[in-house]
Design a protein around this motif. Structure first.
Motif, PDB file in Angstrom:
ATOM      1  N   ASP A  61       2.577 -29.985 -27.985  1.00 53.43           N
ATOM      2  CA  ASP A  61       1.127 -29.759 -27.970  1.00 53.43           C
ATOM      3  C   ASP A  61       0.816 -28.575 -27.052  1.00 53.43           C
ATOM      4  OD1 ASP A  61      -1.610 -29.800 -27.615  1.00 53.43           O
ATOM      5  OD2 ASP A  61      -1.738 -31.987 -27.510  1.00 53.43           O
ATOM      6  N   ASP A 113      -1.877 -26.712 -26.450  1.00 55.64           N
ATOM      7  CA  ASP A 113      -3.073 -26.719 -25.604  1.00 55.64           C
ATOM      8  C   ASP A 113      -2.905 -27.624 -24.403  1.00 55.64           C
ATOM      9  OD1 ASP A 113      -4.569 -24.844 -26.802  1.00 55.64           O
ATOM     10  OD2 ASP A 113      -5.844 -26.216 -27.929  1.00 55.64           O
ATOM     11  N   THR A 114      -2.403 -28.832 -24.647  1.00 50.22           N
ATOM     12  CA  THR A 114      -2.264 -29.765 -23.539  1.00 50.22           C
ATOM     13  C   THR A 114      -1.217 -29.256 -22.548  1.00 50.22           C
ATOM     14  OG1 THR A 114      -2.892 -31.515 -25.058  1.00 50.22           O
ATOM     15  CG2 THR A 114      -1.966 -32.201 -22.952  1.00 50.22           C
ATOM     16  N   ALA A 115      -0.179 -28.598 -23.045  1.00 51.38           N
ATOM     17  CA  ALA A 115       0.805 -27.999 -22.141  1.00 51.38           C
ATOM     18  C   ALA A 115       0.113 -26.980 -21.235  1.00 51.38           C
ATOM     19  CB  ALA A 115       1.926 -27.339 -22.941  1.00 51.38           C
ATOM     20  N   ALA A 116      -0.769 -26.177 -21.800  1.00 51.63           N
ATOM     21  CA  ALA A 116      -1.481 -25.173 -20.995  1.00 51.63           C
ATOM     22  C   ALA A 116      -2.324 -25.853 -19.923  1.00 51.63           C
ATOM     23  CB  ALA A 116      -2.351 -24.297 -21.884  1.00 51.63           C
ATOM     24  N   LEU A 117      -2.889 -27.030 -20.255  1.00 55.64           N
ATOM     25  CA  LEU A 117      -3.695 -27.757 -19.273  1.00 55.64           C
ATOM     26  C   LEU A 117      -2.858 -28.198 -18.070  1.00 55.64           C
ATOM     27  CD1 LEU A 117      -5.907 -30.028 -21.565  1.00 55.64           C
ATOM     28  CD2 LEU A 117      -6.596 -27.961 -20.343  1.00 55.64           C
ATOM     29  N   MET A 118      -1.545 -28.272 -18.241  1.00 59.35           N
ATOM     30  CA  MET A 118      -0.647 -28.640 -17.139  1.00 59.35           C
ATOM     31  C   MET A 118      -0.273 -27.420 -16.294  1.00 59.35           C
ATOM     32  SD  MET A 118      -0.239 -31.837 -17.714  1.00 59.35           S
ATOM     33  CE  MET A 118      -1.890 -31.857 -18.382  1.00 59.35           C
ATOM     34  N   GLY A 119      -0.832 -26.257 -16.644  1.00 59.23           N
ATOM     35  CA  GLY A 119      -0.472 -25.041 -15.910  1.00 59.23           C
ATOM     36  C   GLY A 119       0.737 -24.331 -16.494  1.00 59.23           C
ATOM     37  N   ILE A 120       1.192 -24.779 -17.674  1.00 63.29           N
ATOM     38  CA  ILE A 120       2.359 -24.138 -18.292  1.00 63.29           C
ATOM     39  C   ILE A 120       1.918 -22.851 -19.004  1.00 63.29           C
ATOM     40  CG2 ILE A 120       4.141 -24.398 -20.067  1.00 63.29           C
ATOM     41  CD1 ILE A 120       3.985 -27.476 -19.472  1.00 63.29           C
ATOM     42  N   PRO A 121       2.509 -21.713 -18.661  1.00 63.16           N
ATOM     43  CA  PRO A 121       2.127 -20.448 -19.311  1.00 63.16           C
ATOM     44  C   PRO A 121       2.738 -20.370 -20.713  1.00 63.16           C
ATOM     45  CG  PRO A 121       3.818 -20.038 -17.665  1.00 63.16           C
ATOM     46  CD  PRO A 121       3.532 -21.517 -17.628  1.00 63.16           C
ATOM     47  N   VAL A 122       2.080 -20.992 -21.676  1.00 67.27           N
ATOM     48  CA  VAL A 122       2.666 -21.188 -23.002  1.00 67.27           C
ATOM     49  C   VAL A 122       3.025 -19.853 -23.666  1.00 67.27           C
ATOM     50  CG1 VAL A 122       2.287 -22.189 -25.284  1.00 67.27           C
ATOM     51  CG2 VAL A 122       1.460 -23.367 -23.259  1.00 67.27           C
TER      52      VAL A 122
END
Ligand SMILES: Nc1ncnc2c1ncn2[C@@H]1O[C@H](COP(=O)(O)OP(=O)(O)O)[C@@H](O)[C@H]1O
Ligand SMILES: [Mg+2]
Lengths: 240, 297
Positions: free
Chosen positions: B178, B180-189
């Motif tokens: 996911d 978007d949700t990964a980005a919400l964790m601060g992951i620079p997708v």
């Protein structure tokens, strides 16, 4: 100066406009709620604040700095974190992995370990299910996990999108206690979007009412509780 | 008795042959499946990435460099190419993965013709980097094939370790699940997307270097190889790298087995027959795939 200040924000998807000039503030230590019927544009506003979508116009300031249009990962690193509607936990990963993902951007490893232990004691069910797949949890457990994962980022502003959605009254009570504890235990301010007015009115100190993409009413929670519009929309209406 | 033991010898040799080619295909399939899993882009030019890895190896060996150094150069060159193409082309198609697919079709033609333009369309080969052939109880084992298989196993094992055990691997899996949700964790997708293009391309570069160690190649070798790579990725479940490796192994054994029993002219068809059968019975592949990136916005 407010911790978070949203000014005249306009959002949309493709040709549709959703938020039509929304302004609101969140002070340090506050729990503030945005209430409003389905489709009002609450989730879209939270996505714009969290950086998942870019506002078409308007301004978002966090801690005195202009953060309008910053990407979600940058916002998360700065301390503004969304716990999205529908929980969106990583179903193929274990509970522990979900929690550790919340700490992805952090370098303070000792504090991360301490927070990890804190989450397991604050959410005992997660300790019991630590090695289980996220997808195997019940709806309420997934919501706990989503909140705990959000807290693992060490947010200064936690945006909660309908945490009570689909939960039993007993679990809603548990979520209520958790939200009330977030400020004290984790030092985060909370912007809570809810359709469950009962929960929102019980935890927030101020509130905004959103309709058709606009804020139509705002004020201290006691005033909102008494408002006839609120009554019409919620207490005697949709949410029963 | 004599009859039977000869059959077994041939069988083992054919399995080794099958596995060595399947190694190269697995290297393509991992890149294909990783890039699809994260971006939803089906990169049909991945076979040309492999071909260019072979060409770089050929150029380096022809220039007098040793094979090992040539392999490293192929990995670096194709990895760099992946970086440039992602930053310059594919990043603009992330919102519409179908456009990425169409871009990749165009790239096939461009890459093939660039190679033809500079180095003509003829077959290219290098001397075998290892010429030893072991005789074990009547079975003839070409060391170069064993080398190809062992290098692939090492690289696949290393990739698995990175993906399952490291913080980066965890973030990569989260991004595949996911974005978007990964980005919400601060992951620079976005950076992970670039990383996956580079990794997938580097693996294709390695695959090309290993392929030319086994067979001559042409500027048009990418076509069949990428088709098989896709077959393997689909059999394993698109987006599922464990599935890709398991399916590569299955394909190697099936191809080796069939060649050993006198159906070698059909070898190229097996992967597709297998793919069609698997997809009829299990539309998401043997091991389950992802449906490409999920986006909330
Ligand atoms: N990804 C999307 N693409 C297009 N329209 C959307 C999308 N998400 C929400 N909308 C539309 O935007 C409006 C507001 O939705 P939303 O912000 O989810 O409202 P709420 O959270 O208040 O229920 C709705 O009309 C919805 O259909
Ligand atoms: Mg909503």
């Amino acid at each position: 100066m407010s911790l978070l200040a949203v000014s005249d924000v306009i959002t949309g998807y493709g040709p549709t406009i959703v938020n039509r000039g929304v302004s609101l503030t969140l002070e340090k230590g506050e729990i503030v709620t945005i209430l409003g019927p389905n489709g009002a544009g609450k989730s879209t506003l939270l996505k714009a604040i969290a950086g998942l979508i870019k506002p078409r116009a308007g301004n978002i300031a966090f801690d005195g700095a202009d953060v309008t249009g910053l990407a979600a990962d940058v916002m998360a690193r700065r301390g503004v974190v969304l716990v999205p509607e529908g929980r969106k936990i990583f179903v193929d990963m274990t509970v522990e992995e979900n929690l550790r993902l919340g700490a992805y951007a952090r370098r303070d490893e000792a504090a991360v370990e301490a927070d990890f232990e804190t989450m397991l004691s604050f959410f005992p069910i997660l300790a019991a299910k630590r090695r289980d797949r996220g997808g195997s949890l019940s709806g309420g457990q997934q919501q706990m996990l989503a909140i705990a994962r959000g807290l693992m980022t060490r947010p200064r502003v936690l945006l909660l999108d309908e945490p009570s959605l689909g939960l039993s009254p007993l679990l809603v009570k548990e979520i209520k206690a958790i939200i009330l504890g977030i400020g004290e235990r984790f030092g985060a301010s909370v912007l809570l979007v809810e359709q469950n007015a009962g929960l929102a009115l019980a935890v927030a100190s101020r509130g905004y009412l959103m309709q058709n993409g606009r804020i139509v009413v705002s004020g201290p929670i006691a005033e909102l509780r008494d408002m006839s519009l609120m009554r019409e929309l919620y207490l005697g209406g949709v949410a029963g | 008795m004599q009859q039977v033991s000869i059959a077994v010898d041939i069988f083992i040799q054919q399995i080794l042959n099958g596995l060595s080619i399947a190694s190269v295909i697995t290297l393509i399939a991992i890149g294909v499946t990783l890039i699809f899993g994260l971006t939803g882009i089906i990169n049909f030019a991945h076979g040309e990435f492999l071909m260019i890895g072979g060409i770089v190896t050929w150029l380096a060996v022809s220039a007098g460099l040793g094979f090992a150094l040539a392999v490293v150069l192929a990995i670096l060159a194709v990895g760099l190419m992946g970086y440039v193409l992602e930053r310059g082309l594919f990043r603009f198609t992330l919102e519409r993965p179908t456009n990425g697919f169409i871009v990749s079709l165009g790239l096939i033609v461009v890459l093939q013709h660039v190679v033809v333009l500079f180095w003509n369309p003829n077959q290219k080969s290098i001397p075998r980097p290892l010429t030893t052939v072991w005789e074990v109880g009547g079975v003839r084992i070409a060391s170069v094939r064993v080398m190809v298989i062992l290098i692939t196993i090492a690289v696949v094992a290393l990739s698995f370790r990175m993906i399952t055990a490291s913080r980066y691997g965890r973030a990569l899996r989260a991004s595949v699940e996911d974005r978007d949700t990964a980005a919400l964790m601060g992951i620079p997708v976005r950076r992970y997307i670039t990383g996956v293009f580079v990794l997938g391309s580097a693996l294709a570069g390695l695959g090309g270097a290993l392929l030319i160690a086994l067979f001559p190649i042409t500027p048009f070798t990418g076509g069949t190889m990428v088709m098989k790579g896709f077959a393997v990725a689909l059999i394993g479940g698109l987006g599922n790298i464990y599935g890709a490796v398991a399916a590569g192994l299955i394909l190697g054994i099936v191809e080796g087995f069939s060649a050993g029993y006198g159906f070698s002219q059909w070898t190229d068809a097996y992967s597709f027959v297998l793919m069609i059968l698997v997809l009829i019975v299990r539309p998401h592949g043997l091991f389950g795939g992802t449906s490409g990136p999920r986006m909330a916005s």
